[in-house]
Design an enzyme around this catalytic site. Structure first.
Site, short mmCIF file in Angstrom:
data_model
loop_
_atom_site.label_atom_id
_atom_site.label_comp_id
_atom_site.label_asym_id
_atom_site.label_seq_id
_atom_site.Cartn_x
_atom_site.Cartn_y
_atom_site.Cartn_z
N CYS A 168 6.31 -4.76 15.75
CA CYS A 168 5.86 -3.74 16.71
C CYS A 168 4.40 -4.07 17.06
O CYS A 168 3.58 -4.32 16.18
CB CYS A 168 5.98 -2.34 16.11
SG CYS A 168 7.67 -1.95 15.67
N GLU A 176 0.82 -1.20 0.00
CA GLU A 176 0.00 0.00 0.00
C GLU A 176 0.85 1.25 0.00
O GLU A 176 2.00 1.25 0.46
CB GLU A 176 -0.94 0.00 1.20
CG GLU A 176 -0.24 -0.17 2.52
CD GLU A 176 -1.23 -0.34 3.67
OE1 GLU A 176 -2.18 -1.13 3.52
OE2 GLU A 176 -1.04 0.31 4.69
N CYS A 178 6.76 -7.22 7.26
CA CYS A 178 7.83 -6.66 8.09
C CYS A 178 8.14 -7.65 9.20
O CYS A 178 7.23 -8.23 9.79
CB CYS A 178 7.37 -5.33 8.70
SG CYS A 178 8.62 -4.52 9.73
N CYS A 184 -0.48 2.11 9.18
CA CYS A 184 0.42 1.20 8.49
C CYS A 184 -0.16 -0.22 8.34
O CYS A 184 -0.44 -0.89 9.32
CB CYS A 184 1.69 1.16 9.33
SG CYS A 184 2.94 0.09 8.78
N CYS A 239 1.24 -2.29 15.43
CA CYS A 239 1.29 -2.02 14.00
C CYS A 239 0.60 -3.13 13.21
O CYS A 239 0.84 -4.32 13.46
CB CYS A 239 2.75 -1.88 13.58
SG CYS A 239 2.98 -1.80 11.80
N CYS A 255 3.30 8.49 1.27
CA CYS A 255 3.76 7.62 2.35
C CYS A 255 4.02 6.25 1.72
O CYS A 255 3.07 5.56 1.33
CB CYS A 255 2.68 7.56 3.43
SG CYS A 255 3.05 6.42 4.74
N1 SAH Z 1 9.10 0.67 10.27
C1 SAH Z 1 9.21 2.08 10.24
C2 SAH Z 1 8.24 2.78 9.29
C3 SAH Z 1 6.84 2.26 9.21
S1 SAH Z 1 5.63 2.82 10.31
C4 SAH Z 1 9.07 2.63 11.65
O1 SAH Z 1 8.76 1.89 12.55
O2 SAH Z 1 9.34 3.80 11.85
C5 SAH Z 1 5.66 4.56 10.36
C6 SAH Z 1 5.21 5.11 11.71
O3 SAH Z 1 3.83 4.82 11.94
C7 SAH Z 1 6.00 4.52 12.86
O4 SAH Z 1 6.34 5.50 13.79
C8 SAH Z 1 5.00 3.54 13.45
O5 SAH Z 1 5.29 3.26 14.77
C9 SAH Z 1 3.69 4.29 13.24
N2 SAH Z 1 2.49 3.43 13.31
C10 SAH Z 1 2.34 2.18 12.81
N3 SAH Z 1 1.11 1.72 13.08
C11 SAH Z 1 0.46 2.68 13.75
C12 SAH Z 1 -0.84 2.80 14.29
N4 SAH Z 1 -1.71 1.82 14.20
N5 SAH Z 1 -1.17 3.97 14.90
C13 SAH Z 1 -0.28 4.98 15.00
N6 SAH Z 1 0.97 4.93 14.51
C14 SAH Z 1 1.34 3.79 13.89
#
Ligand code: SAH
Length: 463
Positions: free
Chosen positions: A225, A197, A221, A442, A228, A214
């Site tokens: 996390c 996406e 991945c 994400c 996520c 974005c």
């Molecule tokens: N892997 C990288 C980039 C991808 S996510 C990273 O971790 O930075 C980009 C940002 O969106 C990251 O800060 C991540 O923690 C945040 N993110 C992912 N899922 C989210 C969610 N459900 N709500 C809020 N922020 C989120």
């Protein structure tokens, strides 16, 4: 300012392939430099040489976790998945510059300079390469989708390219989800039917129209996390430069406007895919004209990788996803923090600043009741201020993901957190949630699609 980041493989590729091409008898060959690159999937065993092909299980978008990987603390199986991901990135990067008989060769993702060398290597005048670059990177949706769109090249030349399995390398638009605020999320279907996406976020700033892309850097991945959506599944593969650049072109096509800013905040961990992300960065900067300072690379932290960006003298924004003010809490939110402790991560951020002169930005996803209390804000503010890392904190209210126990904090909690940071002289801003309706967090839209079989109209196939 222009990016000085270059990809180390560029020169060897050009030399190696040009030499091979000179020695090749066929006029339609760029060079048979290397054998077919491996398509690396999720490993089934501990044996590094034991490879397993993908099992698509529930459909083309489904990415299973690697064997042995489960929720909970970081384990050996996770480390193996990460190591695999880094190896796959290197293999993918090598493949970019290899012309083989078995697989198509993609022109997208090469710079004008490389395209000129490509043209020269095939016995064409070098300016043909520049013409190809003009078609590939034309503005606002005019970019070529197929070799047939290289209208400044003769029909004969185009046929020759096509007969040699050389093509543009665009992905197909699979689905669009548009939100009332103008944000649109595109699901793009890659050559191997994997789906990624990309989100376009239009805005007006000082009277100027901005469009932020974005972009995703990986299919899936391995970082896991906890909050996520992408982290719920496993890792499939890294994106090649053309698949990253394509996302920006697809958004330009959709919006009919130039992308002004790029953030690597879609699916995947960009710093597990450094060579391809840097290559895409170079093309976005040099060929599409996106200023290095308008490109942000976001990372949760991968040991050794911030150093690589510093060596590349990247002039872009490095954003580090911190999400907690101390190691103990961070580990519960980000399992991978166990093997790359916050202390080391912050030291690397300091080194990055010293090496590049560019301060690191921090991202902090606020999870209701978990990391969003005033005491967390105080601890974070003191930590960053004391370490001379008080650049900027982006506060991201958690965007709810299906089947997740996390909660979005209240508006008052978010503002209170910001105020505490600012009182401690740490500049902070609250990221507006855009396109919540388009499932903008994400990996969310893609996850929704995993539940259904692939349907939807496909844009014209790339050739
Ligand atoms: N892997 C990288 C980039 C991808 S996510 C990273 O971790 O930075 C980009 C940002 O969106 C990251 O800060 C991540 O923690 C945040 N993110 C992912 N899922 C989210 C969610 N459900 N709500 C809020 N922020 C989120």
């Amino acid at each position: 300012m222009r990016a000085t980041a270059t990809v180390p493989t560029t020169t060897p590729f050009v030399k190696k392939c040009a030499a091979a091409s000179r020695s090749a008898s066929s006029s339609v060959s760029f060079g048979r430099c290397v054998t077919r690159a491996r398509r690396v999937g999720v490993r089934a065993s501990d044996d590094d040489n034991d490879e397993e092909s993908f099992d698509d299980g529930d459909g083309p978008t489904f990415v299973p976790r690697a064997p042995g990987v489960s929720d909970g603390p970081w384990a050996k199986a996770d480390t193996r998945a990460v190591v695999e991901s880094i190896r796959d990135a290197d293999a993918t990067a090598r493949k970019v510059f290899q012309l083989t008989e078995e697989e198509p060769f993609n022109l997208l993702g090469l710079t004008a300079k490389e395209l000129k060398e490509f043209a020269a290597g095939r016995g064409m005048p070098a300016f043909r390469g520049k013409q190809m670059a003009d078609h590939l990177y034309a503005a606002n949706g005019a970019s070529a989708r197929s070799v047939n769109d290289f209208t400044t090249l003769s029909k004969k030349l185009r046929e020759e390219l096509k007969n040699s399995n050389i093509r543009v390398g665009r992905s197909r638009r699979h689905h669009v989800a548009a939100a009332p605020d103008g944000t649109a999320k595109l699901l793009l279907r890659l050559d191997d039917d994997r789906v990624v996406e990309t989100v376009g976020i239009p805005a007006t700033e000082n009277g100027k129209n901005r469009l932020t892309a974005c972009v995703s850097s990986q299919v899936g991945c391995p970082m896991r996390c906890t909050f996520c959506a992408t982290g719920k599944g496993g890792f499939a593969r890294n994106l090649a430069p053309h698949e990253i650049v394509d996302q920006v072109l697809a958004l330009e096509e959709y919006f009919g406007q130039r992308v002004s800013n790029v953030v690597f905040m879609g699916m995947g961990e960009p710093l597990l895919n450094v060579p391809n992300v840097l290559k895409a960065h170079e093309v976005l900067n040099k060929e599409i004209g996106i200023g290095a300072r308008h490109i942000t690379i976001s990372t949760v932290g991968v040991r050794g990788s911030i150093e690589k960006l510093a060596q590349a003298q990247l002039q872009s924004v490095l954003a580090v996803s911190l999400h907690a003010p101390n190691q103990a809490l961070r580990e519960t939110i980000i399992p991978s923090a166990k093997v790359y402790p916050m202390e080391d991560l912050l030291q690397d951020c300091e080194q990055y600043f010293i090496a590049t002169g560019r301060r690191v930005t921090f991202e902090y996803t606020l999870l209701g009741g978990v990391n969003d209390q005033p005491e967390h804000a105080k601890e974070l503010g003191r930590l960053l201020y004391a370490r001379n890392l008080a650049s900027h904190v982006n506060l991201i209210p958690y965007n709810p993901v299906d089947d997740s126990d996390f909660k979005r904090p209240s508006r008052a909690t978010v503002y209170a957190f910001r105020d505490v940071l600012e009182d401690l002289n740490v500049p902070a801003s609250i990221r507006q949630t855009r396109g919540l309706e388009a499932a903008a967090a994400c990996g969310q839209l893609r996850n929704a699609f995993q539940k259904d079989a692939i349907k939807g109209d496909l844009a014209p196939a790339t050739a």
